[in-house]
Design an enzyme around this catalytic site. Structure first.
Site: not given
Ligand SMILES: NC(=O)c1ccc[n+]([C@@H]2O[C@H](COP(=O)([O-])OP(=O)(O)OC[C@H]3O[C@@H](n4cnc5c(N)ncnc54)[C@H](O)[C@@H]3O)[C@@H](O)[C@H]2O)c1
Length: 418
Positions: A254
Site C-alpha cells: 500500500c
Molecule cells: N495487503 C494489505 O495490507 C492491503 C491493505 C489494503 C489494500 N490492499 C489492496 O488490496 C489489493 C490486493 O492486495 P493483497 O495484499 O491481497 O494482494 P496479494 O498479492 O496478497 O493477493 C492477491 C491474490 O490475487 C491473485 N490474483 C492475481 N491476479 C489475479 C487475477 N487476475 N484473478 C484472480 N486472482 C488473481 C494472486 O494469485 C493472489 O493470491 C491490492 O490492490 C492492494 O493494494 C492491500
C-alpha cells in the site's frame, strides 16, 4: 440483516482470503477464486499460511471451497493486486484479467465491487468501459480495503468501510452487502471517485507523515536529539498530533505503491504532486541512509565496511508477519553487498525459506554488526546480554533500548537516535 445472494471473491491474498472466509460464514453461497492453482490447493487443503489471526481462526472453522474458475454470481468482489511497473506507473493488468474472468459469466443487474486499491477515476474511466463489451447492465462499486495484517484488534470483520457506486443502485447494493457482512459502520459516499480517493488519501497520509519523521530523524540525529523521545513527548498533546515513526524504510503493497497511483493520475490531469514525490523520495532513500549510518559507525570503530560480517535481522516490511512485498530489507542487503562489499547473512523467523541461518542466535554468533530491519517480537524480547559479542548494533526500527546496548560496550545507532 442477511442477504440471500451469491458472492464470489476474486483474488485470495491478504485482502481477499479473510474477506472470503468471513463472507462464507455470513452467506450460504460464497465462492473464492484465484488464478494461482497452488494458492487454491493450499486454501482447500487448509495448509495455507495466514498472518491474520482473525482469518486464521475462520480458516479452521468454515467450509469455504475455492477454485480457479469464476461462476455467475450476484456479487463479484475483486481483490487482486494493483502493483506498479518498473517506471512506477500503475499496472492494471491483474484487475483487467480478473474482469476478463467475470465477463463471460456476467448477467444483467449483477454487482462488481472493486476492493483493490485504484486511483481516483479508475472505475469510471477504465473498469466500466472495459466491462461495456459484455453488453450487460452491470452495477459497479468501490469499497477500499483497510486490512492491517498482524493487527491484534482490527480485522476485516470490524473495520469500518466506505462505499461508492457508479450510480445510486450500485452504491446501495454494495452498502447492503457490507452492512450484512461486517460488525461495523458502513458509510455510503456520493460518488465512486470519492471512495477511490479515500483509500489513496489514507495511504498517502501515512507515507508523507512517515517521510516527515524520517526527515526530522536525520536532522535531530545531527543535533544529538533523540527523535523517539521527541515523538513520544509530542504525543502527550491530547489533540492535533498523531505519532508516526522513522525507520529503515516503508514497504508493503500500500504505502510504498499507492502514492505513485495518485502521482500518475495527477500528472494525467496536469497536476504535479511535488509533495507526494518528495515523500516517496525521502522514504525510498532510507535504506541507503541506514546503510551509510552503519558504515560511518563502523568507521568510527576503525573498521572498514568491506568484508565486515553484517547480520540483517528481518526480511518482512512489517513486524510479526511474513510479507516481503516492497520490503526495504532487500534494498539494504543489496547495498551492503554490492556497494559496501560487506559479508551479509539475513534471518527472519517468519521467512525461514529466505533466511541464511536457522536462528537469531546463529546470526548473532556469526555477525560483527547487527542491523535490525524489522521489529518482530523475537528481537524486541531477545535477551540483551546475548548482543554483547557484537561490535555494533544499528536499530533500523528503534525497537531496542539504546542504553542497554551501550552498557554492554556495544556501539549503537538508531534512526534519529545516538
Ligand atoms: N495487503 C494489505 O495490507 C492491503 C491493505 C489494503 C489494500 N490492499 C489492496 O488490496 C489489493 C490486493 O492486495 P493483497 O495484499 O491481497 O494482494 P496479494 O498479492 O496478497 O493477493 C492477491 C491474490 O490475487 C491473485 N490474483 C492475481 N491476479 C489475479 C487475477 N487476475 N484473478 C484472480 N486472482 C488473481 C494472486 O494469485 C493472489 O493470491 C491490492 O490492490 C492492494 O493494494 C492491500
Amino acid at each position: 440483516m442477511q442477504i440471500n445472494k451469491t458472492i464470489t471473491i476474486i483474488g485470495l491474498g491478504y485482502v481477499g482470503l479473510p474477506l472470503a472466509l468471513l463472507a462464507a460464514t455470513k452467506f450460504h453461497n460464497c465462492r473464492g477464486v484465484d488464478i494461482s492453482e497452488r494458492r487454491v490447493r493450499e486454501i482447500n487443503d487448509r495448509t495455507v499460511t495466514i498472518d491474520d489471526f482473525f482469518a486464521a481462526n475462520l480458516l479452521r472453522g468454515t467450509s469455504l471451497e475455492v477454485s480457479t474458475k469464476v461462476e455467475t454470481s450476484d456479487i463479484y468482489v475483486v481483490c487482486v493486486p494493483t502493483p506498479v511497473n518498473e517506471r512506477n506507473e500503475p499496472d492494471l493488468s491483474p484487475v483487467l484479467l480478473a474482469l476478463d474472468l467475470i465477463k463471460p459469466v456476467l448477467k444483467d443487474n449483477q454487482l462488481i465491487i472493486v476492493e483493490s486499491t485504484v486511483y481516483p477515476g479508475m472505475c469510471e474511466d477504465v473498469i466500466a468501459p472495459y466491462l461495456s463489451d459484455s453488453h450487460k447492465k452491470f452495477l459497479l462499486a468501490h469499497c477500499p480495503e483497510r486490512v492491517n495484517p498482524g493487527d491484534p484488534h482490527w480485522h476485516v470483520g470490524n473495520i469500518p468501510r466506505v462505499v461508492g457506486g457508479i450510480d445510486d443502485d450500485a452504491a446501495s447494493m454494495a452498502f447492503d452487502f457490507y452492512s450484512a457482512l461486517i460488525d461495523s459502520n458502513v458509510k455510503k459516499l456520493n460518488s465512486i471517485r470519492s471512495a477511490e480517493a479515500t483509500k489513496v488519501l489514507e495511504n498517502i497520509f501515512r507515507d508523507v507523515n512517515i517521510a516527515l519523521m524520517n526527515e526530522m530523524a536525520q536532522a535531530f540525529y545531527r543535533m544529538d536529539i533523540d527523535v523517539v523521545e521527541v515523538i513520544q513527548a509530542a504525543s502527550t498533546k491530547p489533540f492535533a498530533f498523531m505519532p508516526h515513526w522513522p525507520g529503515v524504510g516503508v514497504g508493503g503493497h500500500c504505502i510504498a505503491v499507492d502514492p505513485y497511483y495518485m502521482i500518475e493520475k495527477g500528472r494525467q490531469a496536469g497536476f504535479d504532486h511535488e509533495f507526494l514525490k518528495l515523500a516517496r523520495k525521502i522514504n525510498s532513500n532510507m535504506p541507503i541512509y541506514t546503510v551509510n549510518l552503519l558504515q560511518n559507525a563502523l568507521n568510527q570503530l576503525g573498521m572498514p565496511t568491506q568484508g565486515v560480517k553484517v547480520g540483517v535481522y528481518g526480511l518482512s516490511y512489517k513486524a510479526n508477519i511474513g510479507d516481503v512485498r516492497e520490503s526495504p530489507s532487500f534494498d539494504v542487503i543489496k547495498k551492503l553487498k554490492t556497494e559496501k562489499k560487506a559479508a551479509v547473512k539475513a534471518f527472519d523467523p517468519h521467512i525461514l525459506s529466505d533466511s541464511d541461518v536457522k536462528s537469531l542466535d546463529e546470526l548473532i554468533e556469526w555477525a560483527d554488526a547487527l542491523l535490525v530491519c524489522t521489529a518482530h517480537n523475537e528481537i524486541v524480547e531477545y535477551p540483551i546480554q546475548k548482543l554483547a559479542k557484537l561490535k555494533l548494533v544499528v536499530d533500523g526500527r528503534n525497537c531496542l533500548n539504546p542504553e542497554s546496548i551501550k552498557s554492554l560496550g556495544v556501539k549503537y545507532k538508531g534512526i534519529g537516535r545516538n
